[in-house]
Design a protein around this motif. Sequence first.
Motif, PDB file in Angstrom:
ATOM      1  N   LEU A  92      40.155  68.002  -9.537  1.00 23.02           N
ATOM      2  CA  LEU A  92      38.777  67.556  -9.762  1.00 23.02           C
ATOM      3  C   LEU A  92      38.043  68.478 -10.732  1.00 23.02           C
ATOM      4  CD1 LEU A  92      37.688  66.429  -6.192  1.00 23.02           C
ATOM      5  CD2 LEU A  92      38.027  64.984  -8.196  1.00 23.02           C
ATOM      6  N   PHE A  93      38.295  69.763 -10.644  1.00 21.89           N
ATOM      7  CA  PHE A  93      37.668  70.721 -11.548  1.00 21.89           C
ATOM      8  C   PHE A  93      38.135  70.490 -12.986  1.00 21.89           C
ATOM      9  CE2 PHE A  93      37.690  74.802 -13.796  1.00 21.89           C
ATOM     10  CZ  PHE A  93      36.336  75.095 -13.743  1.00 21.89           C
ATOM     11  N   VAL A  94      39.435  70.299 -13.158  1.00 23.83           N
ATOM     12  CA  VAL A  94      39.982  70.057 -14.500  1.00 23.83           C
ATOM     13  C   VAL A  94      39.438  68.746 -15.053  1.00 23.83           C
ATOM     14  CG1 VAL A  94      42.120  69.562 -15.762  1.00 23.83           C
ATOM     15  CG2 VAL A  94      42.028  71.477 -14.170  1.00 23.83           C
ATOM     16  N   TYR A  95      39.390  67.710 -14.235  1.00 22.29           N
ATOM     17  CA  TYR A  95      38.860  66.418 -14.679  1.00 22.29           C
ATOM     18  C   TYR A  95      37.377  66.539 -15.061  1.00 22.29           C
ATOM     19  CZ  TYR A  95      37.343  61.564 -14.581  1.00 22.29           C
ATOM     20  OH  TYR A  95      36.789  60.356 -14.900  1.00 22.29           O
ATOM     21  N   GLY A  96      36.615  67.268 -14.253  1.00 18.39           N
ATOM     22  CA  GLY A  96      35.202  67.481 -14.569  1.00 18.39           C
ATOM     23  C   GLY A  96      35.020  68.260 -15.860  1.00 18.39           C
ATOM     24  N   ALA A  97      35.841  69.285 -16.060  1.00 18.75           N
ATOM     25  CA  ALA A  97      35.752  70.061 -17.295  1.00 18.75           C
ATOM     26  C   ALA A  97      36.132  69.210 -18.494  1.00 18.75           C
ATOM     27  CB  ALA A  97      36.664  71.296 -17.200  1.00 18.75           C
ATOM     28  N   TYR A  98      37.140  68.350 -18.337  1.00 13.90           N
ATOM     29  CA  TYR A  98      37.549  67.452 -19.419  1.00 13.90           C
ATOM     30  C   TYR A  98      36.433  66.467 -19.752  1.00 13.90           C
ATOM     31  CZ  TYR A  98      39.984  63.665 -21.797  1.00 13.90           C
ATOM     32  OH  TYR A  98      40.355  62.704 -22.676  1.00 13.90           O
ATOM     33  N   CYS A  99      35.814  65.880 -18.739  1.00 12.77           N
ATOM     34  CA  CYS A  99      34.715  64.933 -18.977  1.00 12.77           C
ATOM     35  C   CYS A  99      33.526  65.634 -19.636  1.00 12.77           C
ATOM     36  CB  CYS A  99      34.298  64.267 -17.669  1.00 12.77           C
ATOM     37  SG  CYS A  99      35.507  63.112 -17.034  1.00 12.77           S
ATOM     38  N   LEU A 100      33.212  66.835 -19.200  1.00 13.26           N
ATOM     39  CA  LEU A 100      32.112  67.581 -19.776  1.00 13.26           C
ATOM     40  C   LEU A 100      32.397  67.926 -21.245  1.00 13.26           C
ATOM     41  CD1 LEU A 100      29.374  68.985 -19.296  1.00 13.26           C
ATOM     42  CD2 LEU A 100      30.674  71.026 -18.657  1.00 13.26           C
ATOM     43  N   LEU A 101      33.617  68.356 -21.507  1.00 10.65           N
ATOM     44  CA  LEU A 101      34.007  68.680 -22.877  1.00 10.65           C
ATOM     45  C   LEU A 101      33.980  67.438 -23.753  1.00 10.65           C
ATOM     46  CD1 LEU A 101      34.952  71.022 -24.648  1.00 10.65           C
ATOM     47  CD2 LEU A 101      37.292  70.385 -24.092  1.00 10.65           C
ATOM     48  N   ALA A 102      34.440  66.306 -23.228  1.00 11.42           N
ATOM     49  CA  ALA A 102      34.416  65.055 -24.008  1.00 11.42           C
ATOM     50  C   ALA A 102      32.977  64.618 -24.285  1.00 11.42           C
ATOM     51  CB  ALA A 102      35.173  63.966 -23.256  1.00 11.42           C
ATOM     52  N   TYR A 103      32.096  64.857 -23.328  1.00 15.06           N
ATOM     53  CA  TYR A 103      30.679  64.500 -23.513  1.00 15.06           C
ATOM     54  C   TYR A 103      30.033  65.387 -24.573  1.00 15.06           C
ATOM     55  CZ  TYR A 103      25.763  63.789 -22.428  1.00 15.06           C
ATOM     56  OH  TYR A 103      24.428  63.504 -22.512  1.00 15.06           O
ATOM     57  N   ILE A 104      30.369  66.686 -24.547  1.00 13.20           N
ATOM     58  CA  ILE A 104      29.778  67.626 -25.511  1.00 13.20           C
ATOM     59  C   ILE A 104      30.304  67.349 -26.906  1.00 13.20           C
ATOM     60  CG2 ILE A 104      29.706  70.067 -26.182  1.00 13.20           C
ATOM     61  CD1 ILE A 104      29.662  70.762 -23.207  1.00 13.20           C
ATOM     62  N   VAL A 105      31.612  67.152 -27.051  1.00 12.35           N
ATOM     63  CA  VAL A 105      32.223  66.939 -28.361  1.00 12.35           C
ATOM     64  C   VAL A 105      31.886  65.557 -28.914  1.00 12.35           C
ATOM     65  CG1 VAL A 105      34.414  66.755 -29.601  1.00 12.35           C
ATOM     66  CG2 VAL A 105      34.068  68.573 -27.940  1.00 12.35           C
ATOM     67  N   GLY A 106      31.982  64.552 -28.080  1.00 10.13           N
ATOM     68  CA  GLY A 106      31.839  63.177 -28.591  1.00 10.13           C
ATOM     69  C   GLY A 106      30.512  62.644 -28.307  1.00 10.13           C
TER      70      GLY A 106
END
Length: 126
Positions: A112-126
């Motif tokens: 869940l932490f990795v998925y949350g970090a991935y979603c956050l990174l995708a939101y920031i980048v894209g």
Amino acid sequence: MRRFLSFLKLFRYDLIVLLTALRHRDTPRRIKAMLGLAVVYLVSPIDIIPDTVPLAGILDDMVIVPAAVCGLTNMLPSHVRREAEMKAERIARYMPLLMIGASLFILLWVGLFVYGAYCLLAYIVG
């Protein structure tokens, strides 16, 4: 290596006995306080040998904490120790299942932490 693993099993059993004895009303307060001090020593950055010293810093924790648990288990009143050992044997039977459950729980949280970090990174980048 086999001797070390057998020592860890013995330490695990003594730790379970001591933790079940803590809930008993006849366990002396000094034993409860001394176990608390052992836990504080384990997590404290102030040690006899600092943890930043390679190998020796961790080695002192590996010696002092099991010795404290073993000594505190021997200090328990006999009737408290007897009852705690009976409860510890029941707990030890289910220990593999408890370890599997705890491992799955930790893996779920890491996922869940990795998925949350991935979603956050995708939101920031894209």
